[in-house]
Design a protein around this motif. Structure first.
Motif, PDB file in Angstrom:
ATOM      1  N   ASP A 165     -41.765 -20.929 -23.841  1.00  0.00           N
ATOM      2  CA  ASP A 165     -42.224 -20.574 -22.497  1.00  0.00           C
ATOM      3  C   ASP A 165     -41.433 -19.394 -21.940  1.00  0.00           C
ATOM      4  OD1 ASP A 165     -44.213 -22.591 -22.315  1.00  0.00           O
ATOM      5  OD2 ASP A 165     -42.674 -24.080 -21.860  1.00  0.00           O
ATOM      6  N   VAL A 166     -40.145 -19.322 -22.291  1.00  0.00           N
ATOM      7  CA  VAL A 166     -39.322 -18.190 -21.873  1.00  0.00           C
ATOM      8  C   VAL A 166     -39.854 -16.900 -22.495  1.00  0.00           C
ATOM      9  CG1 VAL A 166     -37.030 -17.143 -22.003  1.00  0.00           C
ATOM     10  CG2 VAL A 166     -37.254 -19.586 -21.555  1.00  0.00           C
ATOM     11  N   LEU A 167     -40.168 -16.950 -23.775  1.00  0.00           N
ATOM     12  CA  LEU A 167     -40.663 -15.755 -24.470  1.00  0.00           C
ATOM     13  C   LEU A 167     -42.005 -15.296 -23.919  1.00  0.00           C
ATOM     14  CD1 LEU A 167     -39.693 -16.664 -28.159  1.00  0.00           C
ATOM     15  CD2 LEU A 167     -38.451 -15.224 -26.529  1.00  0.00           C
ATOM     16  N   VAL A 168     -42.875 -16.241 -23.574  1.00  0.00           N
ATOM     17  CA  VAL A 168     -44.170 -15.891 -22.983  1.00  0.00           C
ATOM     18  C   VAL A 168     -43.969 -15.187 -21.648  1.00  0.00           C
ATOM     19  CG1 VAL A 168     -46.273 -16.834 -21.936  1.00  0.00           C
ATOM     20  CG2 VAL A 168     -45.506 -17.675 -24.150  1.00  0.00           C
ATOM     21  N   PHE A 169     -43.074 -15.719 -20.822  1.00  0.00           N
ATOM     22  CA  PHE A 169     -42.788 -15.124 -19.516  1.00  0.00           C
ATOM     23  C   PHE A 169     -42.219 -13.712 -19.676  1.00  0.00           C
ATOM     24  CE2 PHE A 169     -40.106 -14.177 -15.897  1.00  0.00           C
ATOM     25  CZ  PHE A 169     -40.887 -14.557 -14.818  1.00  0.00           C
ATOM     26  N   GLU A 170     -41.286 -13.564 -20.609  1.00  0.00           N
ATOM     27  CA  GLU A 170     -40.672 -12.252 -20.822  1.00  0.00           C
ATOM     28  C   GLU A 170     -41.700 -11.232 -21.284  1.00  0.00           C
ATOM     29  OE1 GLU A 170     -36.173 -13.859 -21.973  1.00  0.00           O
ATOM     30  OE2 GLU A 170     -37.550 -13.191 -23.552  1.00  0.00           O
ATOM     31  N   LYS A 171     -42.638 -11.651 -22.113  1.00  0.00           N
ATOM     32  CA  LYS A 171     -43.675 -10.740 -22.580  1.00  0.00           C
ATOM     33  C   LYS A 171     -44.610 -10.344 -21.453  1.00  0.00           C
ATOM     34  CE  LYS A 171     -47.318 -10.268 -26.057  1.00  0.00           C
ATOM     35  NZ  LYS A 171     -48.030 -10.920 -27.200  1.00  0.00           N
ATOM     36  N   GLN A 172     -44.988 -11.316 -20.605  1.00  0.00           N
ATOM     37  CA  GLN A 172     -45.890 -11.049 -19.492  1.00  0.00           C
ATOM     38  C   GLN A 172     -45.301 -10.050 -18.510  1.00  0.00           C
ATOM     39  OE1 GLN A 172     -46.674 -14.962 -17.892  1.00  0.00           O
ATOM     40  NE2 GLN A 172     -48.564 -15.195 -19.058  1.00  0.00           N
ATOM     41  N   HIS A 173     -43.974 -10.135 -18.307  1.00  0.00           N
ATOM     42  CA  HIS A 173     -43.334  -9.300 -17.293  1.00  0.00           C
ATOM     43  C   HIS A 173     -42.513  -8.155 -17.885  1.00  0.00           C
ATOM     44  CE1 HIS A 173     -44.515 -12.008 -14.027  1.00  0.00           C
ATOM     45  NE2 HIS A 173     -44.238 -12.991 -14.858  1.00  0.00           N
ATOM     46  N   GLY A 174     -42.646  -7.936 -19.176  1.00  0.00           N
ATOM     47  CA  GLY A 174     -41.969  -6.805 -19.800  1.00  0.00           C
ATOM     48  C   GLY A 174     -40.460  -6.902 -19.809  1.00  0.00           C
ATOM     49  N   LEU A 175     -39.927  -8.112 -19.911  1.00  0.00           N
ATOM     50  CA  LEU A 175     -38.476  -8.298 -19.959  1.00  0.00           C
ATOM     51  C   LEU A 175     -38.011  -8.207 -21.404  1.00  0.00           C
ATOM     52  CD1 LEU A 175     -38.088 -11.321 -17.511  1.00  0.00           C
ATOM     53  CD2 LEU A 175     -38.060  -8.881 -16.982  1.00  0.00           C
ATOM     54  N   GLU A 176     -37.164  -7.243 -21.697  1.00  0.00           N
ATOM     55  CA  GLU A 176     -36.671  -7.061 -23.053  1.00  0.00           C
ATOM     56  C   GLU A 176     -35.314  -7.756 -23.192  1.00  0.00           C
ATOM     57  OE1 GLU A 176     -36.627  -2.954 -24.011  1.00  0.00           O
ATOM     58  OE2 GLU A 176     -38.791  -2.689 -23.737  1.00  0.00           O
ATOM     59  N   VAL A 177     -35.358  -8.947 -23.773  1.00  0.00           N
ATOM     60  CA  VAL A 177     -34.138  -9.738 -23.966  1.00  0.00           C
ATOM     61  C   VAL A 177     -34.135 -10.255 -25.388  1.00  0.00           C
ATOM     62  CG1 VAL A 177     -32.783 -11.708 -23.169  1.00  0.00           C
ATOM     63  CG2 VAL A 177     -34.222 -10.449 -21.560  1.00  0.00           C
ATOM     64  N   GLU A 178     -33.030 -10.059 -26.091  1.00  0.00           N
ATOM     65  CA  GLU A 178     -32.933 -10.545 -27.455  1.00  0.00           C
ATOM     66  C   GLU A 178     -32.751 -12.057 -27.467  1.00  0.00           C
ATOM     67  OE1 GLU A 178     -29.880  -8.525 -29.487  1.00  0.00           O
ATOM     68  OE2 GLU A 178     -30.811  -6.552 -29.364  1.00  0.00           O
ATOM     69  N   ALA A 179     -33.273 -12.707 -28.504  1.00  0.00           N
ATOM     70  CA  ALA A 179     -33.176 -14.162 -28.614  1.00  0.00           C
ATOM     71  C   ALA A 179     -31.734 -14.611 -28.748  1.00  0.00           C
ATOM     72  CB  ALA A 179     -33.987 -14.659 -29.807  1.00  0.00           C
ATOM     73  N   THR A 180     -30.880 -13.778 -29.362  1.00  0.00           N
ATOM     74  CA  THR A 180     -29.457 -14.083 -29.484  1.00  0.00           C
ATOM     75  C   THR A 180     -28.656 -12.870 -29.057  1.00  0.00           C
ATOM     76  OG1 THR A 180     -29.423 -13.338 -31.795  1.00  0.00           O
ATOM     77  CG2 THR A 180     -29.853 -15.670 -31.393  1.00  0.00           C
ATOM     78  N   SER A 181     -27.447 -13.097 -28.635  1.00  0.00           N
ATOM     79  CA  SER A 181     -26.580 -11.997 -28.230  1.00  0.00           C
ATOM     80  C   SER A 181     -25.128 -12.384 -28.478  1.00  0.00           C
ATOM     81  CB  SER A 181     -26.787 -11.677 -26.738  1.00  0.00           C
ATOM     82  OG  SER A 181     -26.438 -12.790 -25.955  1.00  0.00           O
ATOM     83  N   VAL A 182     -24.222 -11.407 -28.337  1.00  0.00           N
ATOM     84  CA  VAL A 182     -22.801 -11.675 -28.509  1.00  0.00           C
ATOM     85  C   VAL A 182     -22.097 -11.350 -27.208  1.00  0.00           C
ATOM     86  CG1 VAL A 182     -22.820 -11.209 -30.978  1.00  0.00           C
ATOM     87  CG2 VAL A 182     -22.461  -9.327 -29.378  1.00  0.00           C
ATOM     88  N   GLU A 183     -20.857 -11.804 -27.100  1.00  0.00           N
ATOM     89  CA  GLU A 183     -20.094 -11.527 -25.895  1.00  0.00           C
ATOM     90  C   GLU A 183     -19.870 -10.033 -25.754  1.00  0.00           C
ATOM     91  OE1 GLU A 183     -19.242 -13.612 -23.579  1.00  0.00           O
ATOM     92  OE2 GLU A 183     -20.224 -15.242 -24.682  1.00  0.00           O
ATOM     93  N   PRO A 184     -19.943  -9.470 -24.537  1.00  0.00           N
ATOM     94  CA  PRO A 184     -19.791  -8.032 -24.329  1.00  0.00           C
ATOM     95  C   PRO A 184     -18.514  -7.459 -24.923  1.00  0.00           C
ATOM     96  CG  PRO A 184     -20.548  -9.108 -22.318  1.00  0.00           C
ATOM     97  CD  PRO A 184     -20.230 -10.186 -23.305  1.00  0.00           C
ATOM     98  N   GLU A 185     -17.377  -8.201 -24.844  1.00  0.00           N
ATOM     99  CA  GLU A 185     -16.121  -7.643 -25.327  1.00  0.00           C
ATOM    100  C   GLU A 185     -16.107  -7.466 -26.851  1.00  0.00           C
ATOM    101  OE1 GLU A 185     -16.429 -10.246 -23.405  1.00  0.00           O
ATOM    102  OE2 GLU A 185     -15.369 -12.026 -24.145  1.00  0.00           O
ATOM    103  N   GLU A 186     -17.048  -8.144 -27.533  1.00  0.00           N
ATOM    104  CA  GLU A 186     -17.069  -8.015 -28.987  1.00  0.00           C
ATOM    105  C   GLU A 186     -17.655  -6.680 -29.416  1.00  0.00           C
ATOM    106  OE1 GLU A 186     -18.898 -11.276 -30.933  1.00  0.00           O
ATOM    107  OE2 GLU A 186     -17.895 -12.797 -29.724  1.00  0.00           O
ATOM    108  N   VAL A 187     -18.461  -6.082 -28.574  1.00  0.00           N
ATOM    109  CA  VAL A 187     -19.085  -4.813 -28.936  1.00  0.00           C
ATOM    110  C   VAL A 187     -18.677  -3.695 -27.991  1.00  0.00           C
ATOM    111  CG1 VAL A 187     -21.065  -5.913 -30.036  1.00  0.00           C
ATOM    112  CG2 VAL A 187     -21.123  -5.429 -27.586  1.00  0.00           C
ATOM    113  N   GLY A 188     -17.927  -4.056 -26.924  1.00  0.00           N
ATOM    114  CA  GLY A 188     -17.472  -3.027 -26.000  1.00  0.00           C
ATOM    115  C   GLY A 188     -18.553  -2.541 -25.065  1.00  0.00           C
ATOM    116  N   GLN A 189     -19.646  -3.286 -24.937  1.00  0.00           N
ATOM    117  CA  GLN A 189     -20.735  -2.869 -24.073  1.00  0.00           C
ATOM    118  C   GLN A 189     -21.175  -4.050 -23.206  1.00  0.00           C
ATOM    119  OE1 GLN A 189     -23.814  -1.451 -26.620  1.00  0.00           O
ATOM    120  NE2 GLN A 189     -22.779   0.462 -27.090  1.00  0.00           N
TER     121      GLN A 189
END
Length: 233
Positions: free
Chosen positions: A126-150
């Motif tokens: 349901d989250v993925l359907v909502f994101e597609k409907q509203h054009g939200l670009e969010v990856e299914a997995t992510s890492v902590e910001p300090e691990e990539v410096g961003q």
């Protein structure tokens, strides 16, 4: 954030994913844009048939969707538990039921039923359907910001519609239901391709607000789906 194997996101996990707070999610759920679920244990699901016959189903575990009126009570409460004698909700099949927690005749009364808002969840699909409907670009997995410096970008959620709040003197209950019904059935991104029918409107009202009288259902349906027939001059 890593998605759990059960493909569910708890309220906090969804907020981190979208960079928002609980009340933002409640607004989307109240207006029918997101289905929020809660897991209850050792409850009875009570339903009423077409002829008024009451049926009860005992469940050691049940996943249900609290109705918009119940979700509205959670806004601004933070982590405070919601406790009541019964919880109007939808069962896994979308049927209007009332969850109760009976302690047995030996106690001579029914116990309270309650849950923590933090335990509300939404299915990943349901989250993925909502994101597609509203054009939200969010990856299914992510890492902590300090691990990539961003710092990952935060999606912008659609603004919830203005609410006919219950705490104002001019609150109109039937208008409140009509607004939520219209948003749920007509406010989606693909609404332009849909034909809204009163039959669908009445069905939604009876499911989401099972205590609404038939006369009120008729009035609300006319507001949500007015007649398009032109009067003869």
């Amino acid at each position: 954030m890593t998605i759990r194997k059960d493909n569910k996101l708890l309220l906090d996990e969804l907020c981190r994913r979208w960079g928002c707070d609980w009340d933002d999610i409640f607004d989307l759920a109240i207006t029918g844009q997101l289905p929020l679920w809660i897991e209850l244990f050792d409850v009875e699901l009570v339903s009423r048939g077409k002829k008024g016959k009451i049926s009860k189903q005992s469940c050691s575990r049940a996943e249900v969707r609290p109705l918009p009126a119940e979700l509205a009570q959670l806004k601004g409460r933070g982590e405070a538990m919601m406790i009541a004698f019964e919880l109007p909700c939808l069962d896994a099949e979308g049927k209007a039921v009332v969850a109760t927690n009976s302690v047995g005749e030996e106690m001579g009364d029914a116990s309270m039923i309650g849950f923590k808002p933090a335990n509300l969840f939404i299915y990943l699909q349901d989250v993925l359907v909502f994101e597609k409907q509203h054009g939200l670009e969010v990856e299914a997995t992510s890492v902590e910001p300090e691990e990539v410096g961003q710092v990952p970008s935060t999606p912008v959620l659609p603004a919830p519609p203005l609410q006919n709040a219950r705490d104002i003197e001019q609150h109109a209950p039937e208008l409140h239901v009509a607004l939520q019904c219209w948003q749920a059935l007509w406010g989606a991104a693909d609404a332009a391709e849909k034909k809204l029918r009163r039959k669908s409107v009445k069905k939604w009202i009876r499911k989401q607000y099972p205590l609404t009288t038939e006369a009120a259902v008729e009035r609300i349906a006319r507001v949500v789906c007015p007649s398009r027939k032109k009067k003869k001059g």
